[in-house]
Design a protein around this motif. Sequence first.
Motif, PDB file in Angstrom:
ATOM      1  N   GLY A  56       0.787  -1.222   0.000  1.00 38.90           N
ATOM      2  CA  GLY A  56       0.000   0.000   0.000  1.00 38.90           C
ATOM      3  C   GLY A  56       0.820   1.274   0.000  1.00 38.90           C
ATOM      4  O   GLY A  56       0.292   2.350   0.284  1.00 38.90           O
ATOM      5  N   TRP A  57       2.103   1.194  -0.362  1.00 40.14           N
ATOM      6  CA  TRP A  57       3.013   2.340  -0.235  1.00 40.14           C
ATOM      7  C   TRP A  57       3.460   2.813  -1.608  1.00 40.14           C
ATOM      8  O   TRP A  57       4.085   2.084  -2.359  1.00 40.14           O
ATOM      9  CB  TRP A  57       4.231   1.938   0.603  1.00 40.14           C
ATOM     10  N   ASN A  58       3.133   4.067  -1.930  1.00 41.48           N
ATOM     11  CA  ASN A  58       3.623   4.741  -3.130  1.00 41.48           C
ATOM     12  C   ASN A  58       4.732   5.691  -2.691  1.00 41.48           C
ATOM     13  O   ASN A  58       4.473   6.833  -2.294  1.00 41.48           O
ATOM     14  CB  ASN A  58       2.489   5.505  -3.818  1.00 41.48           C
ATOM     15  N   ALA A  59       5.961   5.219  -2.753  1.00 41.25           N
ATOM     16  CA  ALA A  59       7.097   6.018  -2.287  1.00 41.25           C
ATOM     17  C   ALA A  59       7.426   7.162  -3.222  1.00 41.25           C
ATOM     18  O   ALA A  59       8.204   8.057  -2.862  1.00 41.25           O
ATOM     19  CB  ALA A  59       8.328   5.122  -2.125  1.00 41.25           C
ATOM     20  N   ASP A  60       6.851   7.184  -4.420  1.00 39.22           N
ATOM     21  CA  ASP A  60       7.212   8.181  -5.418  1.00 39.22           C
ATOM     22  C   ASP A  60       6.332   9.425  -5.359  1.00 39.22           C
ATOM     23  O   ASP A  60       6.519  10.345  -6.146  1.00 39.22           O
ATOM     24  CB  ASP A  60       7.125   7.560  -6.810  1.00 39.22           C
ATOM     25  N   GLU A  61       5.351   9.464  -4.465  1.00 39.28           N
ATOM     26  CA  GLU A  61       4.473  10.630  -4.393  1.00 39.28           C
ATOM     27  C   GLU A  61       5.245  11.834  -3.852  1.00 39.28           C
ATOM     28  O   GLU A  61       5.892  11.758  -2.807  1.00 39.28           O
ATOM     29  CB  GLU A  61       3.273  10.336  -3.494  1.00 39.28           C
ATOM     30  N   ARG A  62       5.166  12.950  -4.564  1.00 42.53           N
ATOM     31  CA  ARG A  62       5.893  14.155  -4.158  1.00 42.53           C
ATOM     32  C   ARG A  62       4.973  15.353  -3.922  1.00 42.53           C
ATOM     33  O   ARG A  62       5.257  16.207  -3.095  1.00 42.53           O
ATOM     34  CB  ARG A  62       6.928  14.534  -5.239  1.00 42.53           C
ATOM     35  N   ALA A  63       3.850  15.420  -4.614  1.00 45.46           N
ATOM     36  CA  ALA A  63       2.994  16.606  -4.499  1.00 45.46           C
ATOM     37  C   ALA A  63       2.223  16.643  -3.190  1.00 45.46           C
ATOM     38  O   ALA A  63       2.002  17.721  -2.609  1.00 45.46           O
ATOM     39  CB  ALA A  63       2.021  16.663  -5.671  1.00 45.46           C
ATOM     40  N   LEU A  64       1.806  15.484  -2.695  1.00 43.40           N
ATOM     41  CA  LEU A  64       0.994  15.417  -1.487  1.00 43.40           C
ATOM     42  C   LEU A  64       1.889  15.183  -0.282  1.00 43.40           C
ATOM     43  O   LEU A  64       2.476  14.109  -0.120  1.00 43.40           O
ATOM     44  CB  LEU A  64      -0.043  14.302  -1.607  1.00 43.40           C
ATOM     45  N   THR A  65       2.020  16.189   0.557  1.00 43.58           N
ATOM     46  CA  THR A  65       2.860  16.130   1.748  1.00 43.58           C
ATOM     47  C   THR A  65       2.106  16.752   2.910  1.00 43.58           C
ATOM     48  O   THR A  65       1.091  17.441   2.711  1.00 43.58           O
ATOM     49  CB  THR A  65       4.175  16.897   1.535  1.00 43.58           C
ATOM     50  N   PRO A  66       2.587  16.572   4.136  1.00 44.68           N
ATOM     51  CA  PRO A  66       1.934  17.252   5.261  1.00 44.68           C
ATOM     52  C   PRO A  66       1.890  18.765   5.113  1.00 44.68           C
ATOM     53  O   PRO A  66       1.003  19.414   5.667  1.00 44.68           O
ATOM     54  CB  PRO A  66       2.802  16.835   6.458  1.00 44.68           C
ATOM     55  N   ALA A  67       2.818  19.318   4.342  1.00 41.96           N
ATOM     56  CA  ALA A  67       2.832  20.772   4.155  1.00 41.96           C
ATOM     57  C   ALA A  67       1.809  21.241   3.135  1.00 41.96           C
ATOM     58  O   ALA A  67       1.310  22.373   3.216  1.00 41.96           O
ATOM     59  CB  ALA A  67       4.234  21.222   3.740  1.00 41.96           C
ATOM     60  N   THR A  68       1.457  20.391   2.151  1.00 40.47           N
ATOM     61  CA  THR A  68       0.550  20.838   1.086  1.00 40.47           C
ATOM     62  C   THR A  68      -0.890  20.397   1.295  1.00 40.47           C
ATOM     63  O   THR A  68      -1.814  21.035   0.777  1.00 40.47           O
ATOM     64  CB  THR A  68       1.031  20.305  -0.282  1.00 40.47           C
ATOM     65  N   VAL A  69      -1.090  19.300   2.004  1.00 37.25           N
ATOM     66  CA  VAL A  69      -2.445  18.770   2.175  1.00 37.25           C
ATOM     67  C   VAL A  69      -3.114  19.481   3.351  1.00 37.25           C
ATOM     68  O   VAL A  69      -3.075  19.018   4.485  1.00 37.25           O
ATOM     69  CB  VAL A  69      -2.414  17.238   2.365  1.00 37.25           C
ATOM     70  N   ARG A  70      -3.688  20.609   3.073  1.00 34.19           N
ATOM     71  CA  ARG A  70      -4.419  21.397   4.067  1.00 34.19           C
ATOM     72  C   ARG A  70      -5.790  21.717   3.504  1.00 34.19           C
ATOM     73  O   ARG A  70      -5.996  21.766   2.295  1.00 34.19           O
ATOM     74  CB  ARG A  70      -3.671  22.705   4.378  1.00 34.19           C
ATOM     75  N   SER A  71      -6.746  21.946   4.376  1.00 31.31           N
ATOM     76  CA  SER A  71      -8.131  22.149   3.939  1.00 31.31           C
ATOM     77  C   SER A  71      -8.270  23.284   2.943  1.00 31.31           C
ATOM     78  O   SER A  71      -9.115  23.240   2.048  1.00 31.31           O
ATOM     79  CB  SER A  71      -9.024  22.402   5.158  1.00 31.31           C
ATOM     80  N   ALA A  72      -7.449  24.319   3.062  1.00 29.41           N
ATOM     81  CA  ALA A  72      -7.574  25.457   2.160  1.00 29.41           C
ATOM     82  C   ALA A  72      -7.066  25.147   0.763  1.00 29.41           C
ATOM     83  O   ALA A  72      -7.468  25.788  -0.210  1.00 29.41           O
ATOM     84  CB  ALA A  72      -6.814  26.658   2.732  1.00 29.41           C
ATOM     85  N   ALA A  73      -6.183  24.158   0.635  1.00 30.68           N
ATOM     86  CA  ALA A  73      -5.552  23.901  -0.657  1.00 30.68           C
ATOM     87  C   ALA A  73      -5.848  22.518  -1.208  1.00 30.68           C
ATOM     88  O   ALA A  73      -5.500  22.224  -2.351  1.00 30.68           O
ATOM     89  CB  ALA A  73      -4.034  24.071  -0.520  1.00 30.68           C
ATOM     90  N   ALA A 469      -3.521   3.488   2.994  1.00 28.39           N
ATOM     91  CA  ALA A 469      -2.497   3.608   1.966  1.00 28.39           C
ATOM     92  C   ALA A 469      -1.471   4.616   2.447  1.00 28.39           C
ATOM     93  O   ALA A 469      -1.791   5.515   3.231  1.00 28.39           O
ATOM     94  CB  ALA A 469      -3.105   4.057   0.639  1.00 28.39           C
ATOM     95  N   VAL A 470      -0.233   4.482   1.994  1.00 29.85           N
ATOM     96  CA  VAL A 470       0.844   5.377   2.407  1.00 29.85           C
ATOM     97  C   VAL A 470       1.450   6.002   1.163  1.00 29.85           C
ATOM     98  O   VAL A 470       1.636   5.336   0.142  1.00 29.85           O
ATOM     99  CB  VAL A 470       1.929   4.624   3.199  1.00 29.85           C
ATOM    100  N   SER A 471       1.759   7.297   1.246  1.00 33.62           N
ATOM    101  CA  SER A 471       2.388   7.988   0.122  1.00 33.62           C
ATOM    102  C   SER A 471       3.579   8.779   0.608  1.00 33.62           C
ATOM    103  O   SER A 471       3.597   9.283   1.729  1.00 33.62           O
ATOM    104  CB  SER A 471       1.380   8.923  -0.566  1.00 33.62           C
ATOM    105  N   GLY A 472       4.592   8.893  -0.267  1.00 37.48           N
ATOM    106  CA  GLY A 472       5.750   9.725   0.033  1.00 37.48           C
ATOM    107  C   GLY A 472       6.912   8.953   0.615  1.00 37.48           C
ATOM    108  O   GLY A 472       6.783   7.811   1.055  1.00 37.48           O
ATOM    109  N   ALA A 473       8.065   9.595   0.590  1.00 40.94           N
ATOM    110  CA  ALA A 473       9.294   9.015   1.125  1.00 40.94           C
ATOM    111  C   ALA A 473       9.900   9.983   2.132  1.00 40.94           C
ATOM    112  O   ALA A 473       9.850  11.198   1.948  1.00 40.94           O
ATOM    113  CB  ALA A 473      10.281   8.716   0.004  1.00 40.94           C
ATOM    114  N   GLY A 474      10.455   9.445   3.186  1.00 36.40           N
ATOM    115  CA  GLY A 474      11.071  10.288   4.195  1.00 36.40           C
ATOM    116  C   GLY A 474      10.086  10.685   5.281  1.00 36.40           C
ATOM    117  O   GLY A 474       8.875  10.754   5.065  1.00 36.40           O
ATOM    118  N   GLY A 475      10.618  10.957   6.454  1.00 41.41           N
ATOM    119  CA  GLY A 475       9.772  11.250   7.594  1.00 41.41           C
ATOM    120  C   GLY A 475       8.962  12.524   7.480  1.00 41.41           C
ATOM    121  O   GLY A 475       7.885  12.633   8.070  1.00 41.41           O
TER     122      GLY A 475
END
Length: 540
Positions: A56-73, A469-475
């Motif tokens: 369930g891990w897509n390590a290649d996801e770059r656009a969706l991060t804790p910094a970008t996934v906010r209710s306003a955006a 599901a999990v997306s992204g690489a790195g903590g």
Amino acid sequence: MSRVVPARLPLPGWGLIALVALLAPSGAAPAPHAALAANGAAVEILTFHGDLARTGWNADERALTPATVRSAAFGRLWTVPLDGEIYAEPLVARVPVGGTPRTSVYAVTGQDLVYAFDGGDGARLWGPVSLGTPVSRADLPCGNIDPVGITSTPVIDRASSTLYVVGLTTPDAGRTKVYKIAALDLATGAMRPGWPVVIAPPTTSGIPFDPGVQQQRGALALVHGVVYVPFGGYWGDCGNYHGWVVGVPVAAPTRQQAFVTPTHREGGIWATGGVAADPGGNLYAATGNSDSAGTVDLGNSVVRLTTVPALGFSGRSADFFTPSNFVALNDSDTDLGSSAPLVLPPQPDSSTPDLVFIAGKQGVGYLIDRTNMGGLARGGPGVNEGVYSACVFGGCRGGRPEVFSAAAYWDGGNSGRLIVVPGRGLQPAGCRGEGGVVALRLDAAPGTRKATFRVGWCGPSMSDPGAPAVSGAGGDGSLVWVVDSATGVLYALTAATGAQVYGSFGQNRLGGTHRFITPAVANGRVYVSAASAVVAYGLR
């Protein structure tokens, strides 16, 4: 604002991603987890949870991060209503449609219908393609799905650009039940020559296959040129059903082979994640309760099946693991196989065993050495069984702790290796919630061939979480995605800590959905199956 896109309304196309196959070519061994393309391009979702290990891990996801996934955006972008109920994960592939490469999303319904949509704006690319007439609940001995058509997640063969899908059909208004497997061209939806084919494996271990009592809900898997189709029973445990895995060779689909649990009855393989596979092509299936009074019959077990390229398997298990309290699990309808096995990626340290993780309705999580599964465990219920076992939900102290669907895996580097488990019941000691997802941190003892897990974090309470599901690489850039089917809310949590980043409340709410749903996360989008629609979320 999100918008509803009628399934029959053509809209301008959109296509963005470049592909990388998460399934190996049909003649090769499967990849253990999602891989990056050589040019750094994004991945496709070609099978349940993105790979045959079911990480369930897509390590290649770059656009969706804790910094970008906010209710306003971030929020719901479009909704495509379909004809029929949806129980499967959407699949994602890039294919040329009308000569133009497009990111396509594939969805299936209980009306035995298959659809393809543009991943960018929801425009219908083709479909619906019908496999036949579904079977009414009234024509089945029991169950809680109506009608029963396609309920499992299909699988895509990238090498031949083919979508394989299985549905229950009836040619005579319910008197006869027939499972068909179809092979559809990804770009057009056209049926491949020689398909569809009736699933009719030979009598195996003295047991004939009865499509009238077998339910096909587990995801399909494509390994070494063979599509593997798992079967269990219907809700209510009616009829003389068993756990089946039927192998359908794509080059000769009528030459089917099968494994069947040697139970008197029951022992179904029904979890939505289906069967998992390791890099060598071995299959792992988890079974439900049987009616055994004390004989080990592979009910409530994890079974390893050895495959042969293009031929399937012999119909016998190569190894198995059964908890010591399997009789009590049988008697209480406490299925170990309520979730699918998770094959953990091999570790560079050769002293660390190659592991499979499983957790079921008992709320106990087990690490199992997949090269030496151990047969009947000799520890105590939930203690010292397999390589390691411990309570995950409910404290295993009574009540109804339950783990369903499938766990996910994430390697966060310095943040550790985590198994993310969905469940109901009290969260483990040190956590305050009830239900939701719990992250188990894997610990290995070099040189000892031992491994354990401990609670890394607990997410917010949820009544009925699906497969994460999990997306992204790195903590700092990774997220855990999970749907609470009881509330129709899609959550995003930080993979490193479990802190809630996003919840699809208000106008972004997913709405009604079915249990055990897992999001498909690819290329800055999150595709989710609602009750009878596909919903896309993304940055706005």
